[in-house]
Design a protein around this motif. Structure first.
Motif, PDB file in Angstrom:
ATOM      1  N   SER A 255     -24.523 -29.817  -4.898  1.00  0.00           N
ATOM      2  CA  SER A 255     -24.240 -31.142  -5.447  1.00  0.00           C
ATOM      3  C   SER A 255     -24.814 -32.263  -4.568  1.00  0.00           C
ATOM      4  CB  SER A 255     -22.726 -31.322  -5.564  1.00  0.00           C
ATOM      5  OG  SER A 255     -22.416 -32.684  -5.723  1.00  0.00           O
ATOM      6  N   VAL A 256     -25.581 -33.128  -5.198  1.00  0.00           N
ATOM      7  CA  VAL A 256     -26.061 -34.326  -4.490  1.00  0.00           C
ATOM      8  C   VAL A 256     -25.449 -35.529  -5.205  1.00  0.00           C
ATOM      9  CG1 VAL A 256     -28.064 -35.658  -3.756  1.00  0.00           C
ATOM     10  CG2 VAL A 256     -28.253 -33.179  -4.013  1.00  0.00           C
ATOM     11  N   PRO A 257     -24.659 -36.309  -4.499  1.00  0.00           N
ATOM     12  CA  PRO A 257     -23.994 -37.426  -5.177  1.00  0.00           C
ATOM     13  C   PRO A 257     -24.996 -38.449  -5.732  1.00  0.00           C
ATOM     14  CG  PRO A 257     -23.295 -37.266  -2.868  1.00  0.00           C
ATOM     15  CD  PRO A 257     -24.325 -36.217  -3.083  1.00  0.00           C
ATOM     16  N   PHE A 258     -24.547 -39.076  -6.787  1.00  0.00           N
ATOM     17  CA  PHE A 258     -25.332 -40.112  -7.460  1.00  0.00           C
ATOM     18  C   PHE A 258     -25.904 -41.119  -6.468  1.00  0.00           C
ATOM     19  CE2 PHE A 258     -25.364 -44.369  -9.469  1.00  0.00           C
ATOM     20  CZ  PHE A 258     -26.048 -44.146 -10.641  1.00  0.00           C
ATOM     21  N   GLU A 259     -25.071 -41.640  -5.600  1.00  0.00           N
ATOM     22  CA  GLU A 259     -25.521 -42.703  -4.697  1.00  0.00           C
ATOM     23  C   GLU A 259     -26.640 -42.220  -3.789  1.00  0.00           C
ATOM     24  OE1 GLU A 259     -22.560 -41.422  -5.081  1.00  0.00           O
ATOM     25  OE2 GLU A 259     -21.273 -41.588  -3.329  1.00  0.00           O
ATOM     26  N   GLU A 260     -26.585 -40.935  -3.455  1.00  0.00           N
ATOM     27  CA  GLU A 260     -27.636 -40.405  -2.601  1.00  0.00           C
ATOM     28  C   GLU A 260     -28.945 -40.275  -3.394  1.00  0.00           C
ATOM     29  OE1 GLU A 260     -27.584 -36.464  -0.096  1.00  0.00           O
ATOM     30  OE2 GLU A 260     -25.777 -37.682   0.224  1.00  0.00           O
ATOM     31  N   ARG A 261     -28.805 -39.816  -4.621  1.00  0.00           N
ATOM     32  CA  ARG A 261     -30.010 -39.692  -5.456  1.00  0.00           C
ATOM     33  C   ARG A 261     -30.627 -41.043  -5.731  1.00  0.00           C
ATOM     34  NH1 ARG A 261     -27.959 -35.223  -9.832  1.00  0.00           N
ATOM     35  NH2 ARG A 261     -29.998 -35.417 -10.748  1.00  0.00           N
ATOM     36  N   TRP A 262     -29.792 -42.060  -5.799  1.00  0.00           N
ATOM     37  CA  TRP A 262     -30.291 -43.397  -6.098  1.00  0.00           C
ATOM     38  C   TRP A 262     -30.611 -44.203  -4.847  1.00  0.00           C
ATOM     39  CZ3 TRP A 262     -29.881 -46.564 -10.877  1.00  0.00           C
ATOM     40  CH2 TRP A 262     -29.883 -45.747 -12.027  1.00  0.00           C
ATOM     41  N   GLY A 263     -30.341 -43.623  -3.695  1.00  0.00           N
ATOM     42  CA  GLY A 263     -30.618 -44.345  -2.455  1.00  0.00           C
ATOM     43  C   GLY A 263     -29.704 -45.534  -2.226  1.00  0.00           C
ATOM     44  N   ILE A 264     -28.456 -45.405  -2.677  1.00  0.00           N
ATOM     45  CA  ILE A 264     -27.492 -46.495  -2.450  1.00  0.00           C
ATOM     46  C   ILE A 264     -26.673 -46.142  -1.224  1.00  0.00           C
ATOM     47  CG2 ILE A 264     -25.507 -47.721  -3.410  1.00  0.00           C
ATOM     48  CD1 ILE A 264     -26.589 -46.860  -6.217  1.00  0.00           C
ATOM     49  N   SER A 265     -26.824 -46.933  -0.171  1.00  0.00           N
ATOM     50  CA  SER A 265     -26.106 -46.561   1.047  1.00  0.00           C
ATOM     51  C   SER A 265     -25.491 -47.750   1.765  1.00  0.00           C
ATOM     52  CB  SER A 265     -27.061 -45.846   2.002  1.00  0.00           C
ATOM     53  OG  SER A 265     -28.138 -46.709   2.299  1.00  0.00           O
ATOM     54  N   GLU A 266     -25.847 -48.955   1.317  1.00  0.00           N
ATOM     55  CA  GLU A 266     -25.378 -50.129   2.062  1.00  0.00           C
ATOM     56  C   GLU A 266     -24.009 -50.607   1.623  1.00  0.00           C
ATOM     57  OE1 GLU A 266     -27.938 -53.537   2.718  1.00  0.00           O
ATOM     58  OE2 GLU A 266     -29.635 -52.256   2.196  1.00  0.00           O
ATOM     59  N   ASP A 267     -23.311 -51.216   2.548  1.00  0.00           N
ATOM     60  CA  ASP A 267     -22.093 -51.934   2.224  1.00  0.00           C
ATOM     61  C   ASP A 267     -22.547 -53.283   1.661  1.00  0.00           C
ATOM     62  OD1 ASP A 267     -19.906 -53.556   2.196  1.00  0.00           O
ATOM     63  OD2 ASP A 267     -19.439 -53.367   4.329  1.00  0.00           O
ATOM     64  N   MET A 268     -22.317 -53.509   0.389  1.00  0.00           N
ATOM     65  CA  MET A 268     -22.849 -54.718  -0.253  1.00  0.00           C
ATOM     66  C   MET A 268     -21.948 -55.930  -0.076  1.00  0.00           C
ATOM     67  SD  MET A 268     -24.138 -53.084  -3.836  1.00  0.00           S
ATOM     68  CE  MET A 268     -25.009 -51.515  -3.899  1.00  0.00           C
ATOM     69  N   SER A 269     -20.867 -55.773   0.667  1.00  0.00           N
ATOM     70  CA  SER A 269     -19.933 -56.906   0.761  1.00  0.00           C
ATOM     71  C   SER A 269     -20.433 -58.001   1.701  1.00  0.00           C
ATOM     72  CB  SER A 269     -18.557 -56.414   1.216  1.00  0.00           C
ATOM     73  OG  SER A 269     -18.604 -56.004   2.567  1.00  0.00           O
ATOM     74  N   GLN A 270     -21.342 -57.615   2.591  1.00  0.00           N
ATOM     75  CA  GLN A 270     -21.784 -58.615   3.565  1.00  0.00           C
ATOM     76  C   GLN A 270     -23.062 -59.304   3.091  1.00  0.00           C
ATOM     77  OE1 GLN A 270     -19.601 -59.234   5.872  1.00  0.00           O
ATOM     78  NE2 GLN A 270     -18.422 -57.482   5.100  1.00  0.00           N
ATOM     79  N   ILE A 271     -22.960 -60.578   2.747  1.00  0.00           N
ATOM     80  CA  ILE A 271     -24.177 -61.311   2.400  1.00  0.00           C
ATOM     81  C   ILE A 271     -24.218 -62.615   3.172  1.00  0.00           C
ATOM     82  CG2 ILE A 271     -24.430 -60.312   0.088  1.00  0.00           C
ATOM     83  CD1 ILE A 271     -23.312 -62.966  -1.013  1.00  0.00           C
ATOM     84  N   GLU A 272     -25.421 -63.127   3.297  1.00  0.00           N
ATOM     85  CA  GLU A 272     -25.557 -64.369   4.052  1.00  0.00           C
ATOM     86  C   GLU A 272     -25.247 -65.562   3.172  1.00  0.00           C
ATOM     87  OE1 GLU A 272     -28.804 -64.797   6.616  1.00  0.00           O
ATOM     88  OE2 GLU A 272     -29.150 -62.630   6.758  1.00  0.00           O
ATOM     89  N   ASP A 273     -25.196 -66.739   3.800  1.00  0.00           N
ATOM     90  CA  ASP A 273     -24.845 -67.913   3.017  1.00  0.00           C
ATOM     91  C   ASP A 273     -26.082 -68.599   2.431  1.00  0.00           C
ATOM     92  OD1 ASP A 273     -25.850 -68.857   5.308  1.00  0.00           O
ATOM     93  OD2 ASP A 273     -24.090 -70.018   5.929  1.00  0.00           O
ATOM     94  N   LYS A 274     -27.164 -67.868   2.379  1.00  0.00           N
ATOM     95  CA  LYS A 274     -28.368 -68.365   1.705  1.00  0.00           C
ATOM     96  C   LYS A 274     -29.014 -67.193   0.960  1.00  0.00           C
ATOM     97  CE  LYS A 274     -31.306 -68.046   5.834  1.00  0.00           C
ATOM     98  NZ  LYS A 274     -30.539 -67.096   6.615  1.00  0.00           N
ATOM     99  N   PRO A 275     -29.944 -67.494   0.073  1.00  0.00           N
ATOM    100  CA  PRO A 275     -30.539 -66.396  -0.688  1.00  0.00           C
ATOM    101  C   PRO A 275     -31.164 -65.356   0.237  1.00  0.00           C
ATOM    102  CG  PRO A 275     -31.179 -68.482  -1.630  1.00  0.00           C
ATOM    103  CD  PRO A 275     -30.467 -68.805  -0.342  1.00  0.00           C
ATOM    104  N   PRO A 276     -31.249 -64.128  -0.240  1.00  0.00           N
ATOM    105  CA  PRO A 276     -31.799 -63.075   0.618  1.00  0.00           C
ATOM    106  C   PRO A 276     -33.245 -63.369   1.000  1.00  0.00           C
ATOM    107  CG  PRO A 276     -31.546 -62.303  -1.650  1.00  0.00           C
ATOM    108  CD  PRO A 276     -30.891 -63.636  -1.571  1.00  0.00           C
ATOM    109  N   GLU A 277     -33.622 -62.858   2.130  1.00  0.00           N
ATOM    110  CA  GLU A 277     -34.995 -62.952   2.623  1.00  0.00           C
ATOM    111  C   GLU A 277     -35.960 -62.530   1.514  1.00  0.00           C
ATOM    112  OE1 GLU A 277     -37.112 -63.810   6.104  1.00  0.00           O
ATOM    113  OE2 GLU A 277     -34.968 -63.357   6.212  1.00  0.00           O
ATOM    114  N   GLY A 278     -36.971 -63.327   1.287  1.00  0.00           N
ATOM    115  CA  GLY A 278     -37.969 -62.924   0.291  1.00  0.00           C
ATOM    116  C   GLY A 278     -37.627 -63.353  -1.126  1.00  0.00           C
ATOM    117  N   ALA A 279     -36.571 -64.135  -1.279  1.00  0.00           N
ATOM    118  CA  ALA A 279     -36.159 -64.531  -2.633  1.00  0.00           C
ATOM    119  C   ALA A 279     -37.234 -65.361  -3.337  1.00  0.00           C
ATOM    120  CB  ALA A 279     -34.849 -65.301  -2.576  1.00  0.00           C
ATOM    121  N   MET A 280     -38.010 -66.101  -2.529  1.00  0.00           N
ATOM    122  CA  MET A 280     -39.042 -66.940  -3.145  1.00  0.00           C
ATOM    123  C   MET A 280     -40.089 -66.087  -3.874  1.00  0.00           C
ATOM    124  SD  MET A 280     -38.947 -70.127  -3.487  1.00  0.00           S
ATOM    125  CE  MET A 280     -40.012 -70.950  -4.654  1.00  0.00           C
ATOM    126  N   ASP A 281     -40.222 -64.840  -3.450  1.00  0.00           N
ATOM    127  CA  ASP A 281     -41.153 -63.948  -4.157  1.00  0.00           C
ATOM    128  C   ASP A 281     -40.734 -63.738  -5.608  1.00  0.00           C
ATOM    129  OD1 ASP A 281     -42.573 -63.683  -1.870  1.00  0.00           O
ATOM    130  OD2 ASP A 281     -41.753 -61.706  -1.326  1.00  0.00           O
TER     131      ASP A 281
END
Ligand SMILES: Cc1ncc(C[n+]2csc(CCOP(=O)(O)OP(=O)(O)O)c2C)c(N)n1
Ligand code: SF4
Lengths: 287, 587
Positions: A255-281
């Protein structure tokens, strides 16, 4: 995660209002022990519960928890786990919650195989609404809404899970504490969606599927030489119309969990107070 | 010489109408021209009439008009469908060698250009390029430098490699040549190019872009027209910023996944359209009661039930405002233009987290599928601010515990906003529920606590009304006695209608409202006006009802609900007519 966590740390100071003798006590205790003994603590655990007597579990346990709407606990758990894979996510609910109103979500949660544990507190009846037939009720089980019995085959949750590509399918029994904890621990440690159906007798409304009934009829797979990695053997267990079993019925070792197959590994709760790096792209793409 | 040019390509679904239109729109945009596009499409994949329309000008364009100057008609029906918009001098490009167009003759006064699109395409390398041949012909008609097409073709086909771009470019020139050689046109078009750099995007894309800019990392959805494009936009992009997009099994699951992610601390969103909103309404109450921040985008289409899935309507206002059992505090934001789709999405995320409430972000089909050019500064990422509200960490959590050191996620506060601890935060373990609860989040039926929690949740709205800017966008003559009020996508058409009206010496004050709840108090403006006209795309005037309720005054209603968006010239005429009538009683 701290190693000195005891299972009582998962206990809230709220006294359960379950009927004395309700199977849900044992089911919950096993869950708490399983969590503690696998090295989790309340602050990294997210427990999602559905609606029903069983769904009250979130109030009696101490952890991060959400008590959701009837039948929809699984998607909540999936969302939480994907948003923060570091969390230990456990979902609990009744047989009505899981196999009736939530049946669609159950099948899809199984096939999605997100790394979490789902415990169904199966009493083969609707407890909280005071004794109507549930999807696991026997065909001739008389209730207030089915005076002659439901007259339809009960669902076979394990068969559903196996058909949907389940990677961990187990049956436990709330009053066999040792086995129950063992099974819960294996479920927690399984990399993928672990489904544990736990018989949790309702002493108030179900006089057929009682402690005595389960005690007398459940055959422990441990004593049966059952190989849980053998899908055909699992099928035989699941479709045996003579006997009921307890233990790990099927376990996919690859068994390979969904998140591993999809490459989801980050804790998404931490974000900065401005748009992410590269947003202008993102804007430049529209040139 | 007309200042703007209205162009369309129409045929059957599956004819490549969309991609051809987009190639031309991009070419115009890259040539420094403003573009506004709209689509007519039916709810089927093959067959059925479909068209892509472009209005282009060197000045900014914000809407469509009832006029077509150049039409590429791949089918007879395309001409029939657009008869009302065609006028004397309109050019119709068609392929007379196509069986269905064999007997076609341009109506009186119009110019028919019979171009063997298919044959020329085959000569250039493949019949599939027939639409590109038509584009080349259109370039010749409108005197638009054909080189501008090349870049656009490169963008579209560049990745496919080989000689595809080259062949297409050849096909376009074949179309151009054919018209040049066979027709002696004396038209007055000259599509000027400028040095301006524009971006071209639609409302769904602007919402998706706004969400990512605002730090949205989790999206769960279930496909539905016309909201699917939001999901398609997010897919593959959110992941680049460390997030995830999940296609759920249904809307119930989608919103619950989004809720789970939000509780885990991610900025989270789902998007759907009317029928999906119905399914999500069950969980909407849970989100509000558990005080979870969540953005729910509703790209409205024509209802009720499955209604007209590919047609415009603003019929879900009441559903968003009142949907759900019990009383639920919420915000309802309604972007009024494509660029506002971006800005309001950012705002929606901030409001959701600052006040820990569900936020409906309501666009409509007209915004979702129309594209418009903008100077890129309109989406200045440096100006985007992210406010996560009262999030506590291990240290600050201590201020929010009871005497037993238990964290109070639903603490009764003066502003109604409680502290939020993400799972994983030490010492913050707590439960949340859809049941009425105490400060710890535990179920209660205590009568006093019930009232206190209800009041607390409602207090958040009061705090927001005080602290945030809910003003409308104002246009036109502030002193005019003619007041037009509208919400959602009608803004562009009304602004352009005002220019038409000005030519007729009719001045208008226009308030475009991007907030349904809370909404600006327009009592004063309404009191000062002689005439108030509320414009909206629904039959009953749901927003007009609110205005009458707020201002205690009858208003005139200008409604359209045939599935087609308002057009600027149409609106000008209707506003003029409405001004001359007395107020009717509300139906
Ligand atoms: C949408 C919705 N429908 C119905 C109910 C009423 N309801 C509450 S619990 C329940 C059934 C619970 O049965 P089960 O899941 O087997 O749990 P048990 O109480 O037996 O533990 C129902 C139908 C509800 N809360 N929400
Ligand atoms: S009604 Fe049944 S399921 Fe509910 S608490 Fe009582 S014994 Fe348990």
């Amino acid at each position: 995660m701290s190693s000195d966590v005891r299972f009582t740390d998962f206990k809230s100071d709220k006294q359960p209002t379950w009927c004395p003798g309700c199977g849900d006590f044992g089911t919950m205790n096993g869950m708490m022990k399983g969590l503690a003994e696998t090295g989790n603590d309340p602050d990294n655990t997210f427990l999602v519960a559905g609606i029903g007597c069983s769904g009250k579990i979130g109030t009696y346990m101490h952890s991060y928890a959400l008590h959701g709407v009837h039948g929809r606990a699984l998607p909540v758990g999936i969302g939480a786990k994907l948003a923060n894979p570091n969390l230990e996510v456990m979902v609990a609910g009744g047989d009505g919650d899981g196999f009736s109103i939530g049946a669609g979500h159950f099948v899809h949660a199984v096939r999605r195989n997100v790394n979490m544990t789902y415990v169904v507190m199966d009493n083969r009846i609707y407890g909280l609404t005071k004794g109507q037939a549930s999807p696991t009720s026997r065909e001739d089980f008389e209730t207030s809404t089915t005076p002659d019995g439901p007259m339809q085959a009960p669902v076979n949750p394990h068969a559903l899970a196996l058909a949907a590509g389940g990677t961990f399918i187990a049956q436990s029994f709330s009053s066999d504490a040792l086995r129950h904890v063992e099974i819960i621990k294996q479920a927690i440690e399984h990399p993928g969606f672990a489904f544990v159906n736990c018989y949790s007798p309702c002493v108030t409304f179900n006089d057929v599927d009682t402690y005595d009934y389960f005690r007398d009829s459940l055959v422990d797979l441990k004593e049966e030489d059952h190989d849980p990695t053998d899908k055909d053997a699992a099928k035989d267990v699941i479709f045996d119309s003579e006997k009921e079993y307890m233990g790990v019925i099927y376990k996919d070792e690859n068994s390979v969990p969904f998140e591993e197959r999809w490459g989801i590994s980050e804790d998404m709760s931490q974000i900065e107070d401005k748009p992410p790096e590269g947003a202008m792209d993102l804007v430049r793409e529209f040139y | 010489m007309p200042e703007d040019l209205n162009w369309a390509i129409g045929g059957e679904a599956g004819d490549g109408i969309d991609s051809t239109g987009k190639i031309f729109a991009q070419a115009l945009s890259r040539a420094g021209r403003h573009v506004f596009t709209s689509k007519d499409f039916a709810s089927r994949i093959r067959g059925g009439y479909t068209a892509y329309k472009i209005r282009t000008s060197v000045d900014r364009v914000e809407s469509v008009v009832d006029r077509l100057d150049i039409l590429i008609a791949l089918t007879q029906r395309t001409v029939e469908e657009n008869m009302e918009e065609l006028h004397e001098g309109s050019v119709i490009i068609y392929d007379g060698e196509r069986t269905t167009m064999k007997d076609f003759e341009a109506p009186d006064g119009m110019i028919g250009l019979n171009v063997p699109l298919r044959r020329l395409a085959e000569e250039a390398g493949g019949a599939i390029m027939q639409n590109i041949v038509a584009l080349g012909a259109a370039c010749e008609v409108s005197e638009f430098p054909i080189e501008n097409l090349d870049e656009s073709l490169e963008k579209r086909f560049g990745q496919k490699g080989g000689s595809i771009v080259e062949n297409n470019s050849k096909a376009a020139r074949a179309g151009q040549e054919y018209v040049r050689e066979n027709y002696d046109l004396d038209l007055d078009y000259e599509l000027e190019t400028t040095d301006a750099d524009y971006v071209l995007l639609n409302g769904d894309e602007a919402i998706g872009m706004g969400a990512i800019a605002a730090g949205c990392r989790f999206y769960a959805g279930y496909p539905i027209t016309p909201a699917t494009n939001v999901m398609e936009y997010m897919t593959g992009r959110v992941e680049q910023f460390g997030g995830a997009v999940v296609q759920a099994e249904d809307e119930l699951s989608a919103i619950n996944m989004a809720l789970g992610a939000a509780r885990a601390g991610a900025r989270s969103m789902t998007a759907t359209s009317g029928p999906g909103i119905d399914l999500m309404t069950e969980t909407f109450g849970l989100i509000a009661t558990s005080e979870t921040p969540l953005v729910i985008t509703n790209v409205m289409r024509s209802g009720p039930s499955t209604g007209m899935p590919t047609k415009q309507e603003q019929g879900d206002l009441n559903q968003m405002l009142y949907g759900g059992h019990g009383e639920i505090p919420r915000f309802v934001l309604t972007p009024t233009s494509i660029s506002e789709c971006f800005h309001k999405t950012v705002e929606a995320f901030n409001l959701a987290e600052k006040y820990q409430t569900p936020v409906y972000l309501a666009a409509d089909l007209a915004l979702a599928v129309s594209e418009q050019t903008f100077p890129p500064e309109e989406f200045d990422m440096d100006k985007v601010e992210i406010d996560r509200g009262k999030v506590v960490d291990e240290e600050s959590l201590g201020e929010w515990v009871n005497d037993k050191q238990q964290f109070k996620p639903h603490a009764l506060t003066e502003d109604g906003v409680s502290p939020r601890a993400f799972p994983g935060t030490k010492g913050g373990a707590h439960m949340s529920t859809g049941l009425e609860h105490d400060e710890l989040g535990r179920r209660t039926e205590d009568t006093d606590m019930r009232v206190e929690q209800v009041d607390k949740r409602n207090r958040k709205v009061e705090t927001a009304i005080e602290n945030e800017d809910w003003s409308p966008r104002e246009f036109g003559d502030a002193d005019s006695g003619n007041l037009v009020i509208s919400w959602g996508s009608n803004e562009g058409a009304i602004r352009e209608a005002m220019e038409f009206l000005e030519e007729d010496d009719v001045s208008v004050r226009f308030l475009s409202v991007p907030y349904i709840f809370p909404r600006p108090d327009l009592t004063e403006e309404i009191a000062a006006a002689d005439d108030v006209i509320v414009v909206e795309c629904n039959a009953t005037g749901q927003f007009a009802d609110l205005i009458e309720h707020d201002a205690l005054r009858r208003v005139k209603r200008l409604n359209k609900y045939n599935g087609v968006r308002f057009k600027a010239d149409e609106l000008a005429a209707k506003i003029k007519q409405a001004l001359s009538e007395s107020v009717e009683a509300t139906p």
